[in-house]
Design a protein around this motif. Structure first.
Motif, PDB file in Angstrom:
ATOM      1  N   UNK A  29     -25.095  26.224  19.124  1.00  0.00           N
ATOM      2  CA  UNK A  29     -25.773  25.195  18.336  1.00  0.00           C
ATOM      3  C   UNK A  29     -27.226  25.134  18.783  1.00  0.00           C
ATOM      4  N   UNK A  30     -28.135  25.100  17.827  1.00  0.00           N
ATOM      5  CA  UNK A  30     -29.564  25.083  18.129  1.00  0.00           C
ATOM      6  C   UNK A  30     -30.150  23.748  17.681  1.00  0.00           C
ATOM      7  N   UNK A  31     -30.788  23.054  18.627  1.00  0.00           N
ATOM      8  CA  UNK A  31     -31.390  21.753  18.356  1.00  0.00           C
ATOM      9  C   UNK A  31     -32.910  21.833  18.479  1.00  0.00           C
ATOM     10  N   UNK A  32     -33.587  21.094  17.609  1.00  0.00           N
ATOM     11  CA  UNK A  32     -35.016  20.865  17.753  1.00  0.00           C
ATOM     12  C   UNK A  32     -35.167  19.399  18.125  1.00  0.00           C
ATOM     13  N   UNK A  33     -35.503  19.162  19.386  1.00  0.00           N
ATOM     14  CA  UNK A  33     -35.418  17.816  19.961  1.00  0.00           C
ATOM     15  C   UNK A  33     -33.970  17.369  19.832  1.00  0.00           C
ATOM     16  N   UNK A  78     -33.561  23.958  21.765  1.00  0.00           N
ATOM     17  CA  UNK A  78     -32.554  23.977  22.813  1.00  0.00           C
ATOM     18  C   UNK A  78     -31.274  24.570  22.249  1.00  0.00           C
ATOM     19  N   UNK A  79     -30.704  25.531  22.971  1.00  0.00           N
ATOM     20  CA  UNK A  79     -29.476  26.190  22.540  1.00  0.00           C
ATOM     21  C   UNK A  79     -28.346  25.778  23.478  1.00  0.00           C
ATOM     22  N   UNK A  80     -27.241  25.344  22.902  1.00  0.00           N
ATOM     23  CA  UNK A  80     -26.077  24.986  23.717  1.00  0.00           C
ATOM     24  C   UNK A  80     -24.825  25.640  23.136  1.00  0.00           C
ATOM     25  N   UNK A  81     -23.823  25.816  23.986  1.00  0.00           N
ATOM     26  CA  UNK A  81     -22.537  26.336  23.525  1.00  0.00           C
ATOM     27  C   UNK A  81     -21.729  25.213  22.877  1.00  0.00           C
ATOM     28  N   UNK A  82     -21.039  25.564  21.811  1.00  0.00           N
ATOM     29  CA  UNK A  82     -20.211  24.587  21.108  1.00  0.00           C
ATOM     30  C   UNK A  82     -19.127  24.039  22.020  1.00  0.00           C
ATOM     31  N   UNK A 121     -30.438  22.135  13.975  1.00  0.00           N
ATOM     32  CA  UNK A 121     -31.139  22.907  12.945  1.00  0.00           C
ATOM     33  C   UNK A 121     -30.450  24.221  12.603  1.00  0.00           C
ATOM     34  N   UNK A 122     -29.521  24.685  13.440  1.00  0.00           N
ATOM     35  CA  UNK A 122     -28.855  25.952  13.148  1.00  0.00           C
ATOM     36  C   UNK A 122     -27.569  26.064  13.952  1.00  0.00           C
ATOM     37  N   UNK A 123     -26.631  26.850  13.410  1.00  0.00           N
ATOM     38  CA  UNK A 123     -25.369  27.164  14.090  1.00  0.00           C
ATOM     39  C   UNK A 123     -25.159  28.665  14.085  1.00  0.00           C
ATOM     40  N   UNK A 124     -24.442  29.153  15.095  1.00  0.00           N
ATOM     41  CA  UNK A 124     -24.016  30.547  15.129  1.00  0.00           C
ATOM     42  C   UNK A 124     -22.528  30.585  15.459  1.00  0.00           C
ATOM     43  N   UNK A 141     -35.176  31.942  20.120  1.00  0.00           N
ATOM     44  CA  UNK A 141     -34.634  31.065  21.157  1.00  0.00           C
ATOM     45  C   UNK A 141     -33.173  31.380  21.431  1.00  0.00           C
ATOM     46  N   UNK A 142     -32.446  31.681  20.378  1.00  0.00           N
ATOM     47  CA  UNK A 142     -31.031  31.991  20.524  1.00  0.00           C
ATOM     48  C   UNK A 142     -30.835  33.293  21.307  1.00  0.00           C
TER      49      UNK A 142
END
Length: 325
Positions: free
Chosen positions: A49-53, A5-9, A57-60, A97-98
């Motif tokens: 921000x990238x979430x696994x559940x 799941x990708x969300x904006x900071x 797990x990652x930031x951009x 995903x991003x």
């Protein structure tokens, strides 16, 4: 690839973001929100921000301008910020995903200024390989002059002559918590006289950043008979001491002030760092090199590390679907 799941900071994630930065394999204090937000008035933040559940797990770190997202125009380098234990397959899925998320947000391109490997704790070329698979366009390449502190090349005779002039004139190098004198008396007048330009950071901005990151941003000045004659503002990370600003007065060649300063910084102050980064000597968006500046840096044993900027079409995320066989 629907595990992510990708969300904006959002500012609600301030501590979550910064905690991830502190524990990643390829982040520096430039990605801390207190650094990124000093120029919030100049950039429209679009950090992701990238979430696994429920696990981050990652930031951009990123900003948006029209239909393009950049990672990040206000930072020296960018890209995906990743955990130390991340494996290639997960990076592939995260980046796919991003890009799919950006495409759904009507973003046509993502432009990334990759982080040079010298700044990373672990190998970090997953993104570079993925950009190849995504048919990304190389839009810029710069050359950085870097001293490998573990495998030094001897300082040149030209630079040694400058160091000897500094010794002869009894120059002194001191760390200073006062940035005003260097900014107002050396750096700003020199940039204005030579280039009709101002520093990227205003004095107020660099002082604000210094207050947030006193161990990462330090000022080193050179004094002759008590008068400030040269200096450098250093950005210091775990592996690298980087010269953000370098400047000397009109007597710098006569006094040998800059040669004297950097011989001490490389061989004494920052001898325990893995690398000493003078930055680039490029002009014309990387297509030209300032010959004199390059010659001066290489006199200290610096050699070339490249930094690349790529633009990728977000719609190309589908090209990653069949990579893993």
């Amino acid at each position: 690839m629907n595990n992510f799941t990708v969300i904006k900071y959002h500012s609600n994630y301030f501590d979550v973001w910064n905690n991830f930065i502190r524990n990643s394999k390829n982040a520096t204090f430039l990605f801390h929100r207190n650094f990124m937000e000093y120029h919030a008035d100049r950039f429209t933040d679009f950090s992701l921000m990238v979430f696994k559940k429920n696990t981050l797990v990652a930031l951009l770190p990123a900003n948006r301008n029209s239909h393009t997202v950049y990672s990040h125009q206000g930072l020296t380098y960018g890209g995906l910020v990743l955990k130390s234990d991340v494996k290639f397959n997960e990076v592939l899925e995260v980046f796919s995903s991003l890009l799919a998320f950006l495409n759904s947000e009507n973003i046509s391109h993502l432009e990334i200024k990759l982080m040079p490997l010298i700044y990373c704790d672990l190998p970090n070329d997953e993104l570079s390989y993925l950009l190849f698979l995504l048919q990304a366009e190389l839009v810029k390449k710069e050359s950085l002059s870097v001293v490998n502190q573990r495998h030094k090349i001897a300082i040149s005779n030209n630079r040694l002559e400058g160091v000897k002039r500094g010794v002869k004139h009894n120059l002194k190098v001191e760390e200073s918590s006062d940035l005003d004198a260097f900014w107002n008396n050396i750096l700003i007048p020199n940039l204005n006289r030579k280039h009709g330009a101002l520093p990227v950071h205003s004095l107020d901005e660099i002082k604000q950043l210094h207050n947030h990151f006193p161990e990462n941003i330090k000022q080193y000045n050179v004094y002759h008979e008590g008068a400030l004659v040269a200096g450098t503002t250093m950005f210091i990370t775990k592996n690298v001491a980087h010269c953000q600003y370098i400047s000397g007065n009109l007597d710098k060649n006569t006094l040998g002030s800059l040669d004297f300063l950097f011989e001490k910084l490389i061989n004494d102050v920052f001898v325990d760092k893995s690398f000493f980064d003078f930055g680039s000597s490029n002009a014309n968006h990387g297509r030209a090199v300032n010959k004199g500046l390059q010659f001066w840096k290489e006199g200290f044993g610096a050699r070339t590390v490249v930094q690349e900027v790529f633009s990728v079409k977000t719609a190309n995320y589908k090209l990653l679907n069949s990579v893993m066989q």
